[in-house]
Design an enzyme around this catalytic site. Structure first.
Site, PDB file in Angstrom:
ATOM      1  N   LYS A 107       1.242  -0.896  -0.122  1.00  0.00           N
ATOM      2  CA  LYS A 107       0.190   0.307   0.536  1.00  0.00           C
ATOM      3  C   LYS A 107       0.867   1.373  -0.021  1.00  0.00           C
ATOM      4  O   LYS A 107       1.022   1.481  -0.265  1.00  0.00           O
ATOM      5  CB  LYS A 107      -0.639   0.386   1.613  1.00  0.00           C
ATOM      6  CG  LYS A 107      -2.276  -1.461   1.494  1.00  0.00           C
ATOM      7  CD  LYS A 107      -3.542  -0.789   1.330  1.00  0.00           C
ATOM      8  CE  LYS A 107      -4.702  -2.368   1.007  1.00  0.00           C
ATOM      9  NZ  LYS A 107      -3.699  -3.334   1.930  1.00  0.00           N
TER      10      LYS A 107
HETATM   11  C1  LIG Z   1      -3.991  -4.382   0.643  1.00  0.00           C
HETATM   12  C2  LIG Z   1      -3.345  -6.055   1.175  1.00  0.00           C
HETATM   13  C3  LIG Z   1      -3.243  -7.027  -0.250  1.00  0.00           C
HETATM   14  C4  LIG Z   1      -5.262  -6.827  -0.780  1.00  0.00           C
HETATM   15  O1  LIG Z   1      -4.756  -5.703  -1.987  1.00  0.00           O
HETATM   16  P1  LIG Z   1      -6.229  -4.816  -3.060  1.00  0.00           P
HETATM   17  O2  LIG Z   1      -6.159  -4.297  -4.129  1.00  0.00           O
HETATM   18  O3  LIG Z   1      -7.183  -4.752  -1.799  1.00  0.00           O
HETATM   19  O4  LIG Z   1      -6.560  -6.840  -3.503  1.00  0.00           O
HETATM   20  C5  LIG Z   1      -2.680  -7.435  -0.201  1.00  0.00           C
HETATM   21  N1  LIG Z   1      -1.753  -8.101   0.500  1.00  0.00           N
HETATM   22  C6  LIG Z   1      -1.509  -7.184   1.084  1.00  0.00           C
HETATM   23  C7  LIG Z   1      -0.500  -7.402   2.170  1.00  0.00           C
HETATM   24  C8  LIG Z   1      -2.233  -5.862   1.676  1.00  0.00           C
HETATM   25  O5  LIG Z   1      -2.183  -5.000   2.725  1.00  0.00           O
END
Ligand SMILES: *Cc1c(COP(=O)(O)O)cnc(C)c1O
Length: 459
Positions: A107
């Site tokens: 993120k």
């Molecule tokens: C948010 C997140 C995901 C999922 O990603 P999306 O874009 O919501 O599909 C997968 N792995 C981690 C570690 C995340 O923080």
């Protein structure tokens, strides 16, 4: 670039307005009016490619020099010069490590840029906002790090008291910035989300506090994630050489960025979706029906989601950009709890996407096997992606890139139970457990939370 709503009934907006708006007025999500085309070339240099890929989406909304500065600063916070290193797992399988940012989860890639874009746009307008959000772990710390010390915003993040890991809580509560406010709510993650929704629904409060959000429906987050698909392809041979990707999926933002890269001309052979036991998306791609279910907790909590909001952007493309048809389909889903795709549309999806689901025991086995085979230690989210990559791969002459979304040290208990070894935090977080924490513990009570937000912003 102009942006249209997936439900076709909201004003068409420019980039700066879409950035701050979040959801469109008609309840839809903003998408670009058309997809820009990628030129040939690309050297695999993250910053160069980032500017090239994102500039058409920003259009004239930000001066090119200012945008370049924000991109450079955002990715200077990453530990690796390559920003997203590509690791060879053998047999044409690669791991794209997206977790070298300040909070060790993918993120950061989007939020480090979005925090700067928000600050730039708000300062230009002479406005100030209060960002509120609920987190079950990763999003909160990434949003806090992206917004810390920015003049134009306060950020208030609610997490469920005693229900996030120590690492996750400390990543939020040890940030010593005056504009950062953490609240431990005596309740569940759903309670936190309900409190945030209730604050937004209270119009006088929303306006007085100038509430805003940096959630995963924000177009700018998807835009920033398109970049690493292109960079990975460049490092493996070029933008027009076929490559496949496997994506551990929750809210579908990451996978949707792959879809966007494909629309822009990247030669993506297979896009693979990996789910944990919350497999509503896998069932949608494999069976063409989507049925609402209960969320069950797993070892990959950032993927413990039922309704993936970004799927709406894929439906918009699938339905030939017919906003009224998207709105009708989603109304039907809200009413009945089920979507049934037309068989012809489902066949179209099947050509472009694959999907597979892995329960926690399979995830632990994947972590153990990969550690044995290549020495690479995966976190449980990344292990879902690697499992899906191995399971769904069709053509072994095409490289397959599994996206690694979190550092193993963010989920030390799961990794230790799979491998017997507790992963160390990277050096820059090595003193996390010695840093002082700062947060307020409050009851699950809207009036109490609102009074607290008010006091945080006034202070
Ligand atoms: C948010 C997140 C995901 C999922 O990603 P999306 O874009 O919501 O599909 C997968 N792995 C981690 C570690 C995340 O923080």
């Amino acid at each position: 670039m102009r942006y249209v709503s997936t439900r076709g009934a909201a004003p068409i907006l420019g980039f700066g307005e879409v950035l701050l708006a979040g959801l469109a007025d008609d309840g839809g999500l903003y998408v670009p009016e058309s997809w820009p085309s990628l030129a040939a070339g690309g050297s695999g240099d993250y910053l160069v490619t980032a500017l090239e890929v994102m500039s058409p989406f920003v259009g004239g909304a930000i001066a090119p020099g200012a945008f370049a500065d924000m991109v450079r600063e955002a990715y200077a916070t990453f530990e690796s010069d390559e920003v997203t290193p590509l690791v060879d797992l053998g047999d044409g399988l690669y791991l794209l490590e997206l977790f070298h940012g300040p909070t060790l989860a993918f993120k950061d890639i989007a939020l480090q840029l979005v925090g700067r874009l928000f600050d730039h746009e708000l300062s230009r307008r002479g406005e100030r906002v209060t960002i509120v959000g609920a987190t079950s772990g990763d999003t909160g710390s990434a949003a806090i790090d992206a917004c810390r010390d920015r003049e134009s915003m306060d950020i208030v993040i609610l997490h469920p008291a005693d229900r996030v890991s120590d690492v996750q809580r400390r990543q939020m509560t040890t940030v010593p910035a005056a504009n950062v406010h953490n609240v431990a709510v005596e309740g569940t993650f759903d309670d936190c989300q309900d409190l945030v929704k209730a604050m937004f629904a209270d119009a006088p409060f929303r306006q007085r506090m100038r509430l805003s959000a940096v959630n995963s429906i924000n177009w700018a987050r998807v835009m920033a994630q398109v970049v690493y698909y292109v960079v990975a392809a460049e490092r493996l041979g070029g933008r027009h050489v076929p490559v496949s990707f496997s994506v551990p999926t929750g809210n579908f933002g990451n996978a949707l960025a792959g879809h966007a890269a494909r629309h822009m001309g990247l030669e993506i052979e297979q896009l693979v979706i990996g789910s944990n036991s919350n497999d509503i998306l896998t069932r949608f791609f494999t069976a063409g029906t989507m049925t609402l279910d209960e969320v069950v907790p797993t070892l990959s909590p950032s993927m413990d989601i039922q309704v993936s909001s970004n799927l709406e952007r894929l439906l918009f493309e699938l339905l030939d950009r017919d906003g009224a048809a998207v709105a009708a389909l989603l109304d039907d889903f809200r009413g009945t709890g089920t979507i049934v795709l037309d068989p012809a549309l489902h066949a179209t999806l099947g050509d472009a996407w694959s999907a597979a689901r892995f329960h926690d025991d399979e995830v632990l086995r994947c972590i153990a096997e990969e550690a044995d085979r290549s020495g690479v230690v995966l976190d449980p989210h990344s292990a879902v992606g690697v499992s899906a990559a191995r399971h769904c791969r069709r053509d072994h002459s095409v490289p397959m890139v599994a996206l690694a979304t979190a550092h193993p040290a963010k989920f030390p208990d799961a990794v230790e139970s799979a491998t017997g070894v507790r992963p160390d935090l990277p050096e820059r977080l090595g003193d996390l457990f010695d840093r002082p924490e700062r947060f307020s513990r409050l009851p699950n009570d809207l009036a109490a939370i609102q009074a607290h937000v008010d006091a945080c912003v006034a202070g």
